[in-house]
Design an enzyme around this catalytic site. Structure first.
Site, mmCIF file in Angstrom:
data_model
loop_
_atom_site.group_PDB
_atom_site.id
_atom_site.type_symbol
_atom_site.label_atom_id
_atom_site.label_comp_id
_atom_site.label_asym_id
_atom_site.label_seq_id
_atom_site.Cartn_x
_atom_site.Cartn_y
_atom_site.Cartn_z
ATOM 1 N N ASP A 42 0.857 -1.184 0.000
ATOM 2 C CA ASP A 42 0.000 0.000 0.000
ATOM 3 C C ASP A 42 0.892 1.233 0.000
ATOM 4 O OD1 ASP A 42 -2.004 -1.841 0.206
ATOM 5 O OD2 ASP A 42 -2.786 -1.128 2.132
ATOM 6 N N ASP B 221 -15.255 -3.254 -1.634
ATOM 7 C CA ASP B 221 -14.871 -3.017 -0.245
ATOM 8 C C ASP B 221 -16.135 -2.774 0.557
ATOM 9 O OD1 ASP B 221 -12.326 -3.030 -1.368
ATOM 10 O OD2 ASP B 221 -12.271 -0.845 -1.532
#
Length: 255
Positions: free
Chosen positions: A8, A129
Site C-alpha cells: 500500500d 470493499d
C-alpha cells in the site's frame, strides 16, 4: 490458492492502514521497489499494489513509484486506488500493469467497467470493499447503501477477471478473515473471488481453503507478512500450488 502480497503506497512509502483509517498509518518500508523485489524473491507469483493517495483523491500521486515497481519485477502486478476513468485505466495497462482494480467506478459508473472489461479481456478486476455488507467507496471514506453481493452479481456477465472482496472491519486487524461474507460473495459471483482483509496467521490461510470449492481463488496478505505473523514461503507451501493440503470436498461451512 494464490497468495498475493500487498504493498500500500502513501506518499511513495509502503504503509498499512488499520480498518482503512488514514489517521492510523503504520510505515513499513521507505523503499517500495526493494520491498516488491523481496516478495518476488520469496516466491510471490503476483503483487497487489494500492495507491492510497489515489483512492482518496482520485489523483495519480504515486505513478513514478508504481512504474518503478512494475519495471523492476518479472511477475504480474495489479493496481487499485483512484482508477476512475477509461483513459486512466488504459494508461496504466499500457505501461506494464497486468491488471487494474476498479472500485468506486464499479458502483458509480458500472457501464464504464463493463466497457473496459470488453476492451481489455482478463485485465479488469472489480474491487468490492464492504463494511457490514454495504459497499464503501472513495478510499472507504464514503459509505453506500448498496449490498456488496448485489454489486458482485451485477458483473457476472461483464467479462471481468475477478472480484477482490475486502472486509473493511477486519482489514489490518490480524483478527482473521470474514469467512461468512466471503462465502456469500463467492456464491453471488460467477468469477473468481480474491479474499482481502484480516489474515493474521497461517491458520487463517488454511481456513480459506474451505472456500476454494466455492470460487475463492486467492488471498491478499499485507500486515501479517510485514509483522512476521506469516512467512510467505511457508504460506505458499501450505496453500499454494503444490501444497500438501487439499480443499475440503464437503461443504461444512454455513449454508
Amino acid at each position: 490458492m494464490e497468495i498475493i502480497p500487498a504493498i500500500d503506497l502513501l506518499d511513495s512509502v509502503c504503509v498499512r492502514l488499520h480498518q482503512g483509517d488514514y489517521e492510523k498509518v503504520t510505515r513499513f518500508s521507505e523503499d517500495p521497489v526493494d520491498q516488491a523485489l523481496s516478495w518476488q524473491k520469496q516466491g510471490a507469483t503476483r503483487l497487489h499494489l494500492v495507491d492510497l493517495d489515489g483512492a482518496k483523491s482520485g489523483e495519480p500521486v504515486n505513478d513514478s513509484c508504481v512504474r518503478a515497481i512494475t519495471s523492476a519485477l518479472n511477475i504480474p502486478v495489479q493496481l487499485g486506488g483512484g482508477v476512475r476513468t477509461l483513459e486512466r485505466a488504459e494508461e496504466l495497462l499500457a505501461y506494464g500493469l497486468e491488471q487494474v482494480i476498479l472500485g468506486t467506478v464499479a458502483i458509480e459508473q458500472p457501464q464504464l467497467v463493463k466497457q473496459l472489461a470488453q476492451r481489455n479481456p482478463g485485465r479488469i478486476i472489480v474491487g468490492i470493499d464492504a463494511k457490514n455488507g454495504k459497499v464503501a467507496t472513495r478510499g472507504w471514506i464514503s459509505q453506500s447503501e448498496v449490498n456488496a453481493t448485489d454489486l458482485a452479481s451485477d458483473f457476472n456477465a461483464a467479462g471481468i477477471a475477478a472480484i477482490i472482496s475486502t472486509d473493511i472491519a477486519t482489514d489490518g486487524t490480524l483478527e482473521g478473515p470474514n469467512l461468512e461474507s466471503l462465502r456469500a460473495m463467492a456464491n453471488a459471483s460467477s468469477v473468481p473471488v480474491i479474499a482481502s482483509g484480516g489474515v493474521g496467521c497461517m491458520a487463517d490461510l488454511l481456513s480459506l481453503l474451505a472456500l476454494e470449492p466455492y470460487g475463492v481463488s486467492g488471498v491478499i496478505v499485507g500486515r501479517a507478512l510485514y509483522d512476521g505473523k506469516v512467512d510467505l514461503k511457508e504460506a505458499i507451501r501450505a496453500i499454494g500450488d503444490g501444497r500438501l493440503q487439499d480443499p475440503p470436498t464437503s461443504k461444512p461451512l454455513m449454508a
